[in-house]
Design a protein around this motif. Sequence first.
Motif, PDB file in Angstrom:
ATOM      1  N   ALA A 316      34.757  29.244  51.028  1.00 29.56           N
ATOM      2  CA  ALA A 316      34.267  27.895  50.445  1.00 29.56           C
ATOM      3  C   ALA A 316      34.723  28.011  49.078  1.00 29.56           C
ATOM      4  CB  ALA A 316      32.891  27.546  50.669  1.00 29.56           C
ATOM      5  N   ASN A 317      35.169  27.043  48.732  1.00 28.47           N
ATOM      6  CA  ASN A 317      35.531  26.730  47.151  1.00 28.47           C
ATOM      7  C   ASN A 317      34.938  25.350  46.668  1.00 28.47           C
ATOM      8  OD1 ASN A 317      37.458  28.614  47.332  1.00 28.47           O
ATOM      9  ND2 ASN A 317      39.209  27.588  47.537  1.00 28.47           N
ATOM     10  N   ILE A 318      34.387  25.424  45.488  1.00 29.67           N
ATOM     11  CA  ILE A 318      33.831  24.079  44.877  1.00 29.67           C
ATOM     12  C   ILE A 318      34.817  23.943  43.682  1.00 29.67           C
ATOM     13  CG2 ILE A 318      31.930  23.153  43.680  1.00 29.67           C
ATOM     14  CD1 ILE A 318      29.966  24.534  45.180  1.00 29.67           C
ATOM     15  N   GLU A 319      35.290  22.385  43.774  1.00 30.59           N
ATOM     16  CA  GLU A 319      36.029  22.039  42.674  1.00 30.59           C
ATOM     17  C   GLU A 319      35.002  21.104  41.776  1.00 30.59           C
ATOM     18  OE1 GLU A 319      39.431  20.234  43.893  1.00 30.59           O
ATOM     19  OE2 GLU A 319      40.459  21.997  44.429  1.00 30.59           O
ATOM     20  N   SER A 320      34.849  21.478  40.533  1.00 32.40           N
ATOM     21  CA  SER A 320      34.066  20.840  39.480  1.00 32.40           C
ATOM     22  C   SER A 320      34.817  19.666  39.064  1.00 32.40           C
ATOM     23  CB  SER A 320      33.453  21.529  38.418  1.00 32.40           C
ATOM     24  OG  SER A 320      32.735  20.858  37.756  1.00 32.40           O
ATOM     25  N   MET A 321      34.124  18.419  38.944  1.00 28.93           N
ATOM     26  CA  MET A 321      34.773  17.238  38.336  1.00 28.93           C
ATOM     27  C   MET A 321      34.670  17.324  36.992  1.00 28.93           C
ATOM     28  SD  MET A 321      33.130  14.474  40.998  1.00 28.93           S
ATOM     29  CE  MET A 321      33.845  13.192  40.221  1.00 28.93           C
ATOM     30  N   GLN A 322      35.447  18.121  36.294  1.00 25.73           N
ATOM     31  CA  GLN A 322      35.414  18.322  34.823  1.00 25.73           C
ATOM     32  C   GLN A 322      36.382  17.567  33.992  1.00 25.73           C
ATOM     33  OE1 GLN A 322      33.616  20.255  33.079  1.00 25.73           O
ATOM     34  NE2 GLN A 322      32.225  20.875  34.926  1.00 25.73           N
ATOM     35  N   PRO A 323      35.686  17.037  32.843  1.00 27.89           N
ATOM     36  CA  PRO A 323      34.720  17.527  32.228  1.00 27.89           C
ATOM     37  C   PRO A 323      33.311  16.701  32.616  1.00 27.89           C
ATOM     38  CG  PRO A 323      35.998  16.121  30.605  1.00 27.89           C
ATOM     39  CD  PRO A 323      36.879  16.256  31.978  1.00 27.89           C
ATOM     40  N   LEU A 324      32.388  17.099  33.099  1.00 27.23           N
ATOM     41  CA  LEU A 324      31.244  16.428  33.292  1.00 27.23           C
ATOM     42  C   LEU A 324      30.315  16.138  32.177  1.00 27.23           C
ATOM     43  CD1 LEU A 324      29.765  18.576  36.441  1.00 27.23           C
ATOM     44  CD2 LEU A 324      30.559  16.339  36.553  1.00 27.23           C
ATOM     45  N   LEU A 325      30.318  14.861  31.884  1.00 27.55           N
ATOM     46  CA  LEU A 325      29.699  14.364  30.803  1.00 27.55           C
ATOM     47  C   LEU A 325      28.282  13.780  30.891  1.00 27.55           C
ATOM     48  CD1 LEU A 325      32.946  12.337  29.262  1.00 27.55           C
ATOM     49  CD2 LEU A 325      31.800  14.841  28.494  1.00 27.55           C
ATOM     50  N   ALA A 326      27.242  14.065  30.329  1.00 26.84           N
ATOM     51  CA  ALA A 326      26.083  13.702  30.254  1.00 26.84           C
ATOM     52  C   ALA A 326      26.069  12.151  29.865  1.00 26.84           C
ATOM     53  CB  ALA A 326      25.033  14.379  29.543  1.00 26.84           C
ATOM     54  N   PRO A 327      25.041  11.230  30.462  1.00 23.12           N
ATOM     55  CA  PRO A 327      23.848  11.702  31.431  1.00 23.12           C
ATOM     56  C   PRO A 327      24.441  11.889  32.766  1.00 23.12           C
ATOM     57  CG  PRO A 327      23.890   9.382  30.864  1.00 23.12           C
ATOM     58  CD  PRO A 327      25.007   9.992  29.917  1.00 23.12           C
ATOM     59  N   ILE A 328      23.964  12.780  33.332  1.00 21.24           N
ATOM     60  CA  ILE A 328      24.119  12.991  34.814  1.00 21.24           C
ATOM     61  C   ILE A 328      22.898  12.563  35.563  1.00 21.24           C
ATOM     62  CG2 ILE A 328      24.620  14.795  36.619  1.00 21.24           C
ATOM     63  CD1 ILE A 328      26.278  15.996  34.518  1.00 21.24           C
ATOM     64  N   GLY A 329      22.942  11.845  36.717  1.00 21.67           N
ATOM     65  CA  GLY A 329      21.666  11.745  37.400  1.00 21.67           C
ATOM     66  C   GLY A 329      21.654  12.545  38.514  1.00 21.67           C
ATOM     67  N   ALA A 330      20.417  12.758  38.823  1.00 24.30           N
ATOM     68  CA  ALA A 330      20.039  13.760  40.117  1.00 24.30           C
ATOM     69  C   ALA A 330      20.695  12.797  41.497  1.00 24.30           C
ATOM     70  CB  ALA A 330      18.682  13.907  40.614  1.00 24.30           C
ATOM     71  N   GLY A 331      21.488  13.638  42.138  1.00 23.92           N
ATOM     72  CA  GLY A 331      22.078  12.845  43.276  1.00 23.92           C
ATOM     73  C   GLY A 331      23.527  12.382  43.265  1.00 23.92           C
ATOM     74  N   GLN A 332      23.880  12.423  41.750  1.00 20.91           N
ATOM     75  CA  GLN A 332      25.403  12.247  41.197  1.00 20.91           C
ATOM     76  C   GLN A 332      26.303  12.984  41.738  1.00 20.91           C
ATOM     77  OE1 GLN A 332      25.781  11.137  37.259  1.00 20.91           O
ATOM     78  NE2 GLN A 332      27.849  11.831  37.104  1.00 20.91           N
ATOM     79  N   GLN A 333      27.297  12.681  42.474  1.00 22.81           N
ATOM     80  CA  GLN A 333      28.610  13.748  42.736  1.00 22.81           C
ATOM     81  C   GLN A 333      29.192  14.454  41.538  1.00 22.81           C
ATOM     82  OE1 GLN A 333      31.763  12.205  45.190  1.00 22.81           O
ATOM     83  NE2 GLN A 333      32.840  14.156  45.269  1.00 22.81           N
ATOM     84  N   VAL A 334      29.212  15.651  41.515  1.00 22.10           N
ATOM     85  CA  VAL A 334      29.686  16.422  40.207  1.00 22.10           C
ATOM     86  C   VAL A 334      30.795  17.368  40.892  1.00 22.10           C
ATOM     87  CG1 VAL A 334      27.561  16.134  39.148  1.00 22.10           C
ATOM     88  CG2 VAL A 334      27.806  18.184  40.710  1.00 22.10           C
TER      89      VAL A 334
END
Length: 375
Positions: A316-334
Amino acid sequence: MQLVFVLVGLFLPSLLFAQPAAPVVPAIAARAYVLLDFTSGQILASHNAHERVEPASLTKLMTAYLTFSALRQKTLQPGQVVPVSARALKTIGSRMFIDPGKPVTVDELMRGMIVQSGNDACIALAEAISGTEEAFAQMMTREARRLGMKNTSFVNATGLPHPQHYSTAHDLALLAAAIVREFPEYYPLYSIREYRYNNIAQANRNRLLWTDPTVDGMKTGYTENAGYCLVTSARREARRLISVVLGAASDAARAIESQKLINYGFQSYDTVRLYEKNQPVATLPVWKGASSVVKAGFTSDFYVTLPKGRADRLKANIESMQPLLAPIGAGQQVGTMKLLLDGKPYRELPVVALEAVPVAGILGRSWDSIRLLFK
């Protein structure tokens, strides 16, 4: 920009058996079919899954779904007496033989629809819920869209042929799974082998209810154009599979081909839980946030269905949606988890934030803005 995290320790010792060959789907004599693992949601086998076909009495799965919804919303009551129109009484095709001189309840109509496949029962329920069968059919199509049934259109509650009345094996599998998942209190109706109404006993046409004790539903269908159709649900230990077979050559053939699919799915695959609900699977960097990282994972238990003996080949690999900019809500895809089996793409699923990350103060935001210029 994407950051890729390789997850190690994805080791499932209970499944490590020597079985190098990929599962081979048996030959299925049908116009279209789908085999769905209920827990993981994975399609294990399919043929012409998205081809539009006449659904015949499989239509009654949606009629039942909306009836169950009305009961839950209390717009219908199980013991409620339903007035039966002349249209319902005179409908053609299979019937439960409603007696116009005898009150009939919602509970009786449900059994007449599910066990006896009564068209008269379907129209009576449709009119009780929406006033007319036409209005009910519009509701059926709207609900189909909500469930993700993109290639389905209903014009009646019974499945009688019409050019604009169609569905697909894939869509019908989604509908069957929705009934099992959302209405466990009513799903046992599909396991009833016989129902007597108006002194007429009719057997459930699903032969597998007699021949396979692990089969506990669901629905048969037939018209000359559709051929013999069967949606089947079976549970063995903790696993449940749903098969859809459309356009078989005979009543016996639809049962035989469905049994082939069900046996194939149970014998060739295992379904395992990889991650628990709210279990962090990665910690991802966050910019301009009160926290510099966010825990990521799944908001429900994450299951995967694998060929038996090949779990040690899963990565398994996880690709992060960078840059992740705040604010980030719980449940938001990252990010996205990409599963590889034998080095080949197997599944992709969204990974979400397990916690909220508010924005940082002005100094923190300014500092991260400068840092991002050099990324």
